[in-house]
Write a protein that holds these residues in place. Structure first.
Motif, short mmCIF file in Angstrom:
data_model
loop_
_atom_site.label_atom_id
_atom_site.label_comp_id
_atom_site.label_asym_id
_atom_site.label_seq_id
_atom_site.Cartn_x
_atom_site.Cartn_y
_atom_site.Cartn_z
N LYS A 55 0.84 -1.19 0.00
CA LYS A 55 0.00 0.00 0.00
C LYS A 55 0.88 1.25 0.00
N ASP A 56 2.00 1.20 0.70
CA ASP A 56 2.93 2.33 0.74
C ASP A 56 3.49 2.63 -0.65
N ALA A 57 3.84 1.58 -1.39
CA ALA A 57 4.37 1.76 -2.74
C ALA A 57 3.32 2.40 -3.65
N LEU A 58 2.08 2.00 -3.46
CA LEU A 58 0.98 2.55 -4.24
C LEU A 58 0.79 4.03 -3.90
N LEU A 59 0.82 4.37 -2.61
CA LEU A 59 0.68 5.77 -2.20
C LEU A 59 1.79 6.62 -2.80
N PHE A 60 3.02 6.12 -2.73
CA PHE A 60 4.13 6.91 -3.26
C PHE A 60 3.98 7.12 -4.76
N ASP A 61 3.63 6.07 -5.51
CA ASP A 61 3.49 6.22 -6.96
C ASP A 61 2.36 7.19 -7.29
N LEU A 67 2.18 14.80 -8.43
CA LEU A 67 2.94 16.02 -8.20
C LEU A 67 3.96 16.28 -9.30
N CYS A 68 4.55 15.24 -9.86
CA CYS A 68 5.49 15.42 -10.96
C CYS A 68 4.77 15.99 -12.18
N GLU A 69 3.61 15.44 -12.51
CA GLU A 69 2.85 15.94 -13.65
C GLU A 69 2.35 17.36 -13.40
N LEU A 70 1.92 17.64 -12.15
CA LEU A 70 1.46 18.98 -11.80
C LEU A 70 2.61 19.97 -11.93
N ALA A 117 8.13 7.41 3.62
CA ALA A 117 9.50 7.53 4.14
C ALA A 117 10.01 8.94 3.88
N GLU A 118 10.92 9.39 4.73
CA GLU A 118 11.41 10.77 4.65
C GLU A 118 12.03 11.09 3.29
N GLU A 119 12.78 10.15 2.71
CA GLU A 119 13.41 10.44 1.41
C GLU A 119 12.36 10.57 0.31
N GLN A 120 11.25 9.83 0.43
CA GLN A 120 10.17 9.97 -0.53
C GLN A 120 9.47 11.32 -0.36
N GLN A 121 9.24 11.70 0.90
CA GLN A 121 8.64 13.00 1.16
C GLN A 121 9.53 14.12 0.60
N ALA A 122 10.84 13.98 0.76
CA ALA A 122 11.76 15.00 0.28
C ALA A 122 11.65 15.17 -1.24
N LEU A 123 11.53 14.06 -1.96
CA LEU A 123 11.37 14.12 -3.41
C LEU A 123 10.09 14.85 -3.78
N LEU A 124 8.99 14.51 -3.10
CA LEU A 124 7.71 15.14 -3.40
C LEU A 124 7.72 16.62 -3.05
N ARG A 125 8.35 16.96 -1.93
CA ARG A 125 8.46 18.38 -1.56
C ARG A 125 9.29 19.15 -2.59
N GLY A 126 10.22 18.45 -3.23
CA GLY A 126 11.00 19.08 -4.29
C GLY A 126 10.12 19.53 -5.45
N TYR A 127 9.13 18.71 -5.83
CA TYR A 127 8.20 19.11 -6.88
C TYR A 127 7.43 20.36 -6.45
#
Length: 198
Positions: A55-61, A67-70, A117-127
Motif C-alpha cells: 500500500k505504501d508503494a501505491l501511495l508513493f506512486d 505532483l510530478c505531472e502537476l 518515508a522521509e526520502e520519498q517526502q523530500a522528493l515530493l516536496r521538491g516538486y
C-alpha cells in the motif's frame, strides 16, 4: 526469462492510481486496505499486487505521478513574450485548471504524504518547491522594487497566492473551466492591485 509488460500496463496502472486516490481520499490512507482498492478497481487483490507490492508503494506512486505531472504542467506554462502581469494570470489559470478533476489526489497529498518515508517526502516536496519558485519568480517580476528585494515578503506573497488557489480547490470542487478562469483573473487582480482592482 523476464516477464513481458502487457500493452495496456500503463492504462491499468493509471486506473489503479485513480481508484486508489478515491479510496485514500474517502477512507484515509491508514484505514484503506488493498481489498478495498481491489473492489474499487474491479480487479482481484492479486492483480493489484502485480503492480504494487504494498500500500505504501501505491501511495508513493500516486503522489509522485500526481505532483510530478502537476509540477511539469505549472512550470511549463507558456509565459514567453508576456508582461509580468500576464505571466501571473497565465500561471494562476494553469494551476487552477491543473487542479480540475484532481480533488482526490490533492486531498491525499495533504493528508497522506506524512505516511511515506522521509526520502520519498523530500522528493515530493521538491516538486512543490519547484512550483513555488516558479510563482515566486513571476511575483518578483511584478514588484521588483519590493518583493524582488525582500525574500520574506516574497515568500509570504507567494504562499498567499497558493492559499487563495487552495481555498478555491477546497470550497469549489467540481467548478468548471470558465469559473476557474474567472477566479484566476480575480486572484491576479487582487494580488497586483488589491481590493480596488477587483
Amino acid at each position: 526469462m523476464a516477464r513481458t509488460i502487457a500493452k495496456d500496463h500503463d492504462e491499468k496502472r493509471g486506473a489503479i492510481l485513480k481508484s486508489a486516490a478515491r479510496v485514500f481520499a474517502e477512507q484515509g490512507f491508514d484505514r484503506a486496505s488493498m481489498s478495498m482498492l481491489a473492489r474499487e478497481c474491479g480487479i482481484s487483490k492479486a492483480n493489484i499486487y502485480h503492480y504494487y507490492d504494498s500500500k505504501d508503494a501505491l501511495l508513493f506512486d500516486l503522489l509522485d505521478t500526481y505532483l510530478c505531472e502537476l509540477r511539469d504542467r505549472v512550470c511549463g506554462t507558456r509565459i514567453d513574450g508576456l508582461t509580468p502581469a500576464e505571466q501571473l494570470h497565465a500561471c494562476v489559470a494553469e494551476i487552477l485548471l491543473a487542479y480540475q478533476g484532481a480533488d482526490d489526489e490533492h486531498k491525499v497529498q495533504l493528508s497522506g504524504m506524512a505516511a511515506l518515508a522521509e526520502e520519498q517526502q523530500a522528493l515530493l516536496r521538491g516538486y512543490q518547491r519547484d512550483m513555488i519558485q516558479f510563482v515566486s519568480a513571476i511575483l518578483a517580476r511584478n514588484a521588483p522594487d519590493t518583493l524582488g528585494q525582500d525574500k520574506t515578503k516574497l515568500r509570504a506573497a507567494t504562499m498567499s497566492v497558493f492559499g487563495m488557489l487552495n481555498w478555491y480547490y477546497m470550497w469549489n470542487t467540481g467548478a468548471g473551466t470558465k469559473a476557474r478562469q474567472d477566479y484566476a483573473q480575480m486572484v491576479t487582480d487582487l494580488t497586483l492591485g488589491g481590493l480596488g482592482a477587483v
